[in-house]
Design a protein around this motif. Structure first.
Motif, PDB file in Angstrom:
ATOM      1  N   GLY A  14       0.829  -1.195   0.000  1.00  0.00           N
ATOM      2  CA  GLY A  14       0.000   0.000   0.000  1.00  0.00           C
ATOM      3  C   GLY A  14       0.861   1.241   0.000  1.00  0.00           C
ATOM      4  O   GLY A  14       2.085   1.175  -0.108  1.00  0.00           O
ATOM      5  N   GLY A  15       0.222   2.369   0.133  1.00  0.00           N
ATOM      6  CA  GLY A  15       0.918   3.647   0.109  1.00  0.00           C
ATOM      7  C   GLY A  15       0.002   4.709  -0.473  1.00  0.00           C
ATOM      8  O   GLY A  15      -1.200   4.467  -0.686  1.00  0.00           O
ATOM      9  N   PRO A  16       0.531   5.874  -0.756  1.00  0.00           N
ATOM     10  CA  PRO A  16      -0.308   6.957  -1.280  1.00  0.00           C
ATOM     11  C   PRO A  16      -1.074   6.593  -2.544  1.00  0.00           C
ATOM     12  O   PRO A  16      -2.239   6.964  -2.693  1.00  0.00           O
ATOM     13  CB  PRO A  16       0.710   8.074  -1.560  1.00  0.00           C
ATOM     14  CG  PRO A  16       1.788   7.834  -0.561  1.00  0.00           C
ATOM     15  CD  PRO A  16       1.903   6.341  -0.456  1.00  0.00           C
ATOM     16  N   ALA A  17      -0.440   5.869  -3.463  1.00  0.00           N
ATOM     17  CA  ALA A  17      -1.135   5.500  -4.703  1.00  0.00           C
ATOM     18  C   ALA A  17      -2.391   4.705  -4.402  1.00  0.00           C
ATOM     19  O   ALA A  17      -3.439   4.886  -5.054  1.00  0.00           O
ATOM     20  CB  ALA A  17      -0.196   4.695  -5.607  1.00  0.00           C
ATOM     21  N   TRP A  18      -2.329   3.834  -3.379  1.00  0.00           N
ATOM     22  CA  TRP A  18      -3.476   3.010  -3.017  1.00  0.00           C
ATOM     23  C   TRP A  18      -4.576   3.839  -2.360  1.00  0.00           C
ATOM     24  O   TRP A  18      -5.747   3.655  -2.665  1.00  0.00           O
ATOM     25  CB  TRP A  18      -3.033   1.893  -2.069  1.00  0.00           C
ATOM     26  CG  TRP A  18      -2.421   0.712  -2.756  1.00  0.00           C
ATOM     27  CD1 TRP A  18      -3.031  -0.464  -3.094  1.00  0.00           C
ATOM     28  CD2 TRP A  18      -1.059   0.589  -3.181  1.00  0.00           C
ATOM     29  NE1 TRP A  18      -2.132  -1.310  -3.705  1.00  0.00           N
ATOM     30  CE2 TRP A  18      -0.916  -0.694  -3.768  1.00  0.00           C
ATOM     31  CE3 TRP A  18       0.057   1.421  -3.123  1.00  0.00           C
ATOM     32  CZ2 TRP A  18       0.290  -1.151  -4.290  1.00  0.00           C
ATOM     33  CZ3 TRP A  18       1.262   0.971  -3.645  1.00  0.00           C
ATOM     34  CH2 TRP A  18       1.375  -0.296  -4.225  1.00  0.00           C
ATOM     35  N   GLU A  33       9.914  -0.388  -6.190  1.00  0.00           N
ATOM     36  CA  GLU A  33       9.349  -1.683  -6.601  1.00  0.00           C
ATOM     37  C   GLU A  33       7.908  -1.828  -6.123  1.00  0.00           C
ATOM     38  O   GLU A  33       7.053  -2.380  -6.829  1.00  0.00           O
ATOM     39  CB  GLU A  33      10.202  -2.823  -6.049  1.00  0.00           C
ATOM     40  CG  GLU A  33       9.728  -4.209  -6.498  1.00  0.00           C
ATOM     41  CD  GLU A  33      10.494  -5.337  -5.831  1.00  0.00           C
ATOM     42  OE1 GLU A  33      10.033  -5.798  -4.753  1.00  0.00           O
ATOM     43  OE2 GLU A  33      11.543  -5.738  -6.370  1.00  0.00           O
ATOM     44  N   ASN A  34       7.618  -1.334  -4.926  1.00  0.00           N
ATOM     45  CA  ASN A  34       6.265  -1.414  -4.385  1.00  0.00           C
ATOM     46  C   ASN A  34       5.259  -0.760  -5.323  1.00  0.00           C
ATOM     47  O   ASN A  34       4.144  -1.259  -5.504  1.00  0.00           O
ATOM     48  CB  ASN A  34       6.222  -0.728  -3.012  1.00  0.00           C
ATOM     49  CG  ASN A  34       4.884  -0.895  -2.318  1.00  0.00           C
ATOM     50  OD1 ASN A  34       4.396  -2.000  -2.139  1.00  0.00           O
ATOM     51  ND2 ASN A  34       4.274   0.214  -1.928  1.00  0.00           N
ATOM     52  N   ASN A  35       5.658   0.345  -5.945  1.00  0.00           N
ATOM     53  CA  ASN A  35       4.730   1.053  -6.824  1.00  0.00           C
ATOM     54  C   ASN A  35       4.599   0.415  -8.194  1.00  0.00           C
ATOM     55  O   ASN A  35       3.653   0.721  -8.930  1.00  0.00           O
ATOM     56  CB  ASN A  35       5.129   2.525  -6.921  1.00  0.00           C
ATOM     57  CG  ASN A  35       4.707   3.303  -5.685  1.00  0.00           C
ATOM     58  OD1 ASN A  35       3.647   3.911  -5.649  1.00  0.00           O
ATOM     59  ND2 ASN A  35       5.524   3.255  -4.649  1.00  0.00           N
ATOM     60  N   LEU A  36       5.527  -0.479  -8.546  1.00  0.00           N
ATOM     61  CA  LEU A  36       5.322  -1.285  -9.750  1.00  0.00           C
ATOM     62  C   LEU A  36       4.100  -2.181  -9.587  1.00  0.00           C
ATOM     63  O   LEU A  36       3.371  -2.438 -10.549  1.00  0.00           O
ATOM     64  CB  LEU A  36       6.557  -2.141 -10.040  1.00  0.00           C
ATOM     65  CG  LEU A  36       7.802  -1.444 -10.585  1.00  0.00           C
ATOM     66  CD1 LEU A  36       8.898  -2.474 -10.832  1.00  0.00           C
ATOM     67  CD2 LEU A  36       7.504  -0.673 -11.863  1.00  0.00           C
ATOM     68  N   PHE A  37       3.868  -2.656  -8.357  1.00  0.00           N
ATOM     69  CA  PHE A  37       2.703  -3.494  -8.087  1.00  0.00           C
ATOM     70  C   PHE A  37       1.420  -2.703  -8.312  1.00  0.00           C
ATOM     71  O   PHE A  37       0.445  -3.230  -8.849  1.00  0.00           O
ATOM     72  CB  PHE A  37       2.756  -4.046  -6.660  1.00  0.00           C
ATOM     73  CG  PHE A  37       3.691  -5.204  -6.485  1.00  0.00           C
ATOM     74  CD1 PHE A  37       3.203  -6.507  -6.434  1.00  0.00           C
ATOM     75  CD2 PHE A  37       5.058  -5.012  -6.394  1.00  0.00           C
ATOM     76  CE1 PHE A  37       4.058  -7.585  -6.283  1.00  0.00           C
ATOM     77  CE2 PHE A  37       5.930  -6.086  -6.238  1.00  0.00           C
ATOM     78  CZ  PHE A  37       5.427  -7.374  -6.187  1.00  0.00           C
TER      79      PHE A  37
END
Length: 476
Positions: free
Chosen positions: A127-131, A372-376
């Protein structure tokens, strides 16, 4: 090109970012019921609880150490020196102010990341801001924009900044060739990032406390060696913070502006509050107690450690060496090294070089993990995309040792602003959710029960959540 980037920086940081960071921090301080002050007594208990393992994610302590690994980098050394060079001793005071206010912002973004997290196909929380932009706001396009900003910033620019600081420190201390530094670091980084987020987090839970304590302990020893000069240094910080030293010369307004701008810039580069990077680590945790606000409180501790402890350690040594008044117009890392030489002798430069290698290495590794997390999120979690990112990130380590130092910092400031503007806009729009989380956590604390998030109490929020993250919590 450097002049163009400098011009952009002056516009963005001279007005927009300062007001946005300060305003957002004050707003979340109010909306969360002054959470950074209310729970300061709970920091010790939160740290103890953070080591409790939970299925499906990292422990909160691992997530904290992972985020600290990204925070504690060259910004804690070179960045502090640059802030003092540009804004005088007063910049240190404004770094502290930015950190205290930023703790509330960090709480907000970390709690939101924990709330809107998802499981990937391997069962790992992500997760993160994009989510939370996609789920909480229903604006996937905004999440995509943020993910692209983060990939550029953490996959390339910040990695280059860290590598550049290491190469210059080793060149100054040991005359070590920059290219050789870059190649060696790139190879070691590649070996470590192959372990993925779980492997990196297990390493960082031991590595980060060691390197932070090493630097802080050194600073304490140096301060004790020069304890008689400390009162003058502290006085100079507060006098310069408000331009009192320069008032007689008629330049107080300019000096105050420089101190505030430099302090906020370098504080944000160091502790990353509001930038949207820390939530990527916060979301990976299986928080304990099982409430999104609990992870927000744990991540606030990271802001305190990074700025109030580690950055202050650097500032004290730089100011002691300069006697709080004059600073040579040299690049940040060399200023720290020269300060150490003046305070402890010739071995100080080599010691700083070793410390910055530790700091920068941990930052580069976690920078990659964030990217890498944001590639997901972008649905690019395939072998080709991941290996492309690995190669680009490691290549940037080498390239960063050769690029101009001022150019790298200017690029970093611009990209940092792009991320922060996007992220702060999102969390401000989601501030009613932040208020709900903080109030729910506080309500349960007052009742004397272990806080536990039950999405069924909040139907509007429940329908936005991933179906396999919080559904089973209320059945425990």
């Amino acid at each position: 090109m450097p002049d163009f980037f400098s011009f952009i920086n002056e516009i963005v940081w001279g007005s927009v970012m300062i007001y946005l960071l300060f305003g957002a921090g004050c707003w979340f301080t109010f909306r969360t019921g002054f959470v950074q002050f209310r729970y300061i007594r709970q920091f010790g208990k939160s740290l103890i609880n953070s080591v409790t393992p939970q299925p499906g994610g990292l422990t909160s302590f691992q997530a904290l150490c992972t985020s600290l690994a990204a925070r504690i980098g060259s910004g804690n050394l070179a960045g502090v020196a640059l802030a003092i060079t540009a804004g005088g001793p007063g910049a240190v005071f404004w770094m502290w102010v930015a950190a205290i206010i930023g703790m509330a912002t960090c709480f907000a973004e970390s709690a939101l990341a924990q709330l809107y997290k998802e499981r990937d196909r391997h069962g790992q929380f992500r997760g993160g801001p994009a989510w939370y932009m996609a789920r909480g706001l229903g604006m996937r396009w905004m999440g995509v924009l943020f993910a692209i900003f983060l990939l550029i910033t953490y996959g390339m620019v910040f990695t280059g900044v860290q590598a550049n600081s290491v190469s210059r420190a080793l060149l100054y201390a040991f005359d070590f060739p920059p290219v050789a530094t870059g190649v060696a670091m790139a190879l070691v980084v590649m070996l470590v990032i192959l372990g993925g987020i779980k492997g990196v987090s297990r390493m960082m839970q031991w590595f980060v406390p060691f390197m932070a304590l090493l630097w802080v302990f050194t600073s304490l020893v140096v301060c004790l060696m020069h304890v008689g000069e400390l009162p003058d240094v502290i006085i100079s910080i507060y006098q310069s913070a408000f331009g009192w030293q320069e008032a007689a010369g008629g330049v107080a307004g300019y000096t105050l502006s420089q101190a505030v701008t430099s302090g906020f810039q370098r504080s944000m580069f160091s502790n990353e509050a509001g930038m949207g990077s820390t939530p990527n680590a916060a979301a990976a945790a299986a928080s304990w107690p099982p409430h999104p606000a609990a992870q927000g409180i744990v991540q606030m501790i990271g802001i305190f450690i990074d700025t109030m402890v580690v950055c202050s350690a650097t500032a004290m040594m730089v100011l002691l060496a300069g006697n709080g008044t004059t600073y040579a117009p040299m690049e940040g890392m060399q200023l720290v090294q020269k300060a150490m030489i003046a305070l402890v002798g010739d071995w100080g430069a080599g010691f700083v070089a070793i410390v910055v290698v530790l700091f920068a290495f941990s930052s580069i590794v976690v920078n990659y993990i964030y990217a890498e997390n944001n590639l997901f999120f972008l649905n690019l979690d395939n072998k080709r995309a991941i290996w492309t990112l690995r190669i680009v990130s490691c290549s940037t380590v080498v390239i960063g040792t050769l690029v101009s130092f001022p150019l790298l910092w200017q690029l970093a400031d611009i990209m940092m602003a792009c991320m922060a503007i996007t992220n702060l806009t999102a969390i401000l729009l989601l501030s009613p959710v932040v208020h709900t989380l903080a109030s729910d956590y506080l309500r349960q604390r007052k009742l004397g029960v272990r806080p536990q998030f039950d999405p069924m109490r909040y139907p509007d929020i429940e329908q936005q959540l991933a179906p396999d993250t919080w559904d089973d919590i209320h059945r425990e």
